[in-house]
Design a protein around this motif. Sequence first.
Motif, PDB file in Angstrom:
ATOM      1  N   LYS A   1     -32.249 -22.958  29.838  1.00 51.87           N
ATOM      2  CA  LYS A   1     -33.233 -22.018  30.393  1.00 51.87           C
ATOM      3  C   LYS A   1     -32.544 -21.040  31.344  1.00 51.87           C
ATOM      4  O   LYS A   1     -32.810 -19.828  31.317  1.00 51.87           O
ATOM      5  N   ASN A   2     -31.634 -21.565  32.154  1.00 54.89           N
ATOM      6  CA  ASN A   2     -30.949 -20.695  33.114  1.00 54.89           C
ATOM      7  C   ASN A   2     -30.008 -19.708  32.419  1.00 54.89           C
ATOM      8  O   ASN A   2     -29.862 -18.578  32.878  1.00 54.89           O
TER       9      ASN A   2
ATOM     10  N   LYS B   1     -32.202 -17.015  31.325  1.00 52.51           N
ATOM     11  CA  LYS B   1     -32.578 -16.150  32.452  1.00 52.51           C
ATOM     12  C   LYS B   1     -31.431 -15.229  32.870  1.00 52.51           C
ATOM     13  O   LYS B   1     -31.662 -14.100  33.299  1.00 52.51           O
ATOM     14  N   ARG B   2     -30.205 -15.725  32.749  1.00 56.34           N
ATOM     15  CA  ARG B   2     -29.055 -14.851  33.046  1.00 56.34           C
ATOM     16  C   ARG B   2     -28.968 -13.751  31.982  1.00 56.34           C
ATOM     17  O   ARG B   2     -28.549 -12.643  32.278  1.00 56.34           O
TER      18      ARG B   2
ATOM     19  N   LEU C   1     -31.201 -11.222  33.186  1.00 55.64           N
ATOM     20  CA  LEU C   1     -30.581 -10.547  34.338  1.00 55.64           C
ATOM     21  C   LEU C   1     -29.527  -9.536  33.887  1.00 55.64           C
ATOM     22  O   LEU C   1     -29.432  -8.439  34.431  1.00 55.64           O
TER      23      LEU C   1
ATOM     24  N   THR D   1     -20.420  -7.341  38.491  1.00 56.06           N
ATOM     25  CA  THR D   1     -21.688  -8.083  38.541  1.00 56.06           C
ATOM     26  C   THR D   1     -21.969  -8.794  37.219  1.00 56.06           C
ATOM     27  O   THR D   1     -22.287  -9.993  37.203  1.00 56.06           O
TER      28      THR D   1
ATOM     29  N   ALA E   1     -19.675 -11.681  36.754  1.00 54.43           N
ATOM     30  CA  ALA E   1     -20.028 -12.800  37.640  1.00 54.43           C
ATOM     31  C   ALA E   1     -21.153 -13.630  37.008  1.00 54.43           C
ATOM     32  O   ALA E   1     -21.144 -14.861  37.058  1.00 54.43           O
ATOM     33  N   HIS E   2     -22.113 -12.923  36.389  1.00 56.67           N
ATOM     34  CA  HIS E   2     -23.165 -13.664  35.676  1.00 56.67           C
ATOM     35  C   HIS E   2     -22.565 -14.460  34.513  1.00 56.67           C
ATOM     36  O   HIS E   2     -22.936 -15.612  34.285  1.00 56.67           O
TER      37      HIS E   2
ATOM     38  N   LEU F   1     -19.524 -15.603  34.239  1.00 57.77           N
ATOM     39  CA  LEU F   1     -18.776 -16.740  34.795  1.00 57.77           C
ATOM     40  C   LEU F   1     -19.723 -17.912  35.017  1.00 57.77           C
ATOM     41  O   LEU F   1     -19.394 -19.069  34.753  1.00 57.77           O
ATOM     42  N   HIS F   2     -20.900 -17.567  35.517  1.00 56.93           N
ATOM     43  CA  HIS F   2     -21.886 -18.597  35.776  1.00 56.93           C
ATOM     44  C   HIS F   2     -22.383 -19.234  34.485  1.00 56.93           C
ATOM     45  O   HIS F   2     -22.584 -20.452  34.400  1.00 56.93           O
TER      46      HIS F   2
END
Lengths: 240, 240
Positions: free
Chosen positions: A103-104, A107-108, A111, A184, A187-188, A190-191
């Motif tokens: 889910k995350n 969501k990224r 984003l 930016t 970075a997303h 990477l997450h």
Amino acid sequence: MEREHLVKAFDEELRTVTDRVVEMGARVERLFDAAVDALVDGDINRASNLVIEDAQIDALDAEVEEAAIHVIARRQPVAADLREIFSAVRIAADLERVGDLSKNIAKRAVLLGHDRPKPGTTTVLEDMAVFAKKQLHDVIDAYINGDSVKAEAVLNGDVELDTYYSACFRQLITYMMEDTRSITSCAHLLHVAKSVERVGDHATNIAEYVLFRVKGEIPRGRPKGADLEDVLARDLGKGA
Amino acid sequence: MEREHLVKAFDEELRTVTDRVVEMGARVERLFDAAVDALVDGDINRASNLVIEDAQIDALDAEVEEAAIHVIARRQPVAADLREIFSAVRIAADLERVGDLSKNIAKRAVLLGHDRPKPGTTTVLEDMAVFAKKQLHDVIDAYINGDSVKAEAVLNGDVELDTYYSACFRQLITYMMEDTRSITSCAHLLHVAKSVERVGDHATNIAEYVLFRVKGEIPRGRPKGADLEDVLARDLGKGA
């Protein structure tokens, strides 16, 4: 006859628990696949729609736990049956986390939106996700078939995922340095890479409980010293 | 007399389980504190020494599970006692993850090594860690005292940690853009920030099991729509 009836009722209750876990596994696999696809394709609509899928997985986790407590309280199982129930509860907890991670990732993807990094940025991440999907698929298979050989293979495969993460980390850092406007979005990403790596960790946790169920040994954690950070230290030491 | 003896023996076995969880809580709290301190102080030696602490926490988790299965098999507890054992096992699993996260923070401190970002880079991260420590401390307290009010407060506090993470994300992205030489170290710090945020998530998981133990309701997941990514979307939408 009475005893036979009781045993049959117990078996059915036990199967309710394990069937739920298998259903969770299938849903979690689909959700993870879809979330990664939506991210790679930049499909914001699809990513947004995935969020509700996770709620259904959470509900199944709660059902597994409820059913498990019910069976233990009513039937007072011991030995192999108790292990079966215990591993179902722990595996459901890990699958629930994989659902959250998926889910995350979705969501990224939202984003990231239209601020997508240039083509090629996600190549290592995509390979990594393919491998994580395989780990997840294999361990669910191992659970369904009580296949300890397959579970061991999943345990041994995790270090490969750490190596992918390390390569992905270096690739994204390089893009960030080359083009500060990509910082930016990278970075997303990477997450997201870290989330994919964690999906692999959950697959190994599940593998340990598959082994527990088959062999009766409580998992005592994987051999230490093979953490993601160790792989990163090795690779970054070589010069990122 | 016989029955009284049995009840006493059962209570002792049950206490073995919960005492282990409390001990795990104390160790995990210390490890998390020490890992964050080592990172902020750039104390590589101290960070390296913390890695073995985590192995002891993993061993305690296995002990909790073993003791729990033993009690269920021998004593066949029902209702409140079964909830007590179940929540101990789930809480131990969450504490074990917090131990892993702390170890990984310590390892990132080693990775950062002498390549430390300039002073001021970690201000938001430090505030965030202070808040996460408080959440962890409070939920362990709530477990020890069966304090559902405190557990509810921990659940409600999690959104604050998401806001910290979002601020930290923006701070680190800004540093990366201002000075490309800081990209690698800031990427590690981003990862640490995410680990700290996850410590908070585990604190809320534990809070749910404290409530389960006290009230008997199976946790069905926190209210959805308040994910970290939602907070990020809100804050990044405003312009990072």
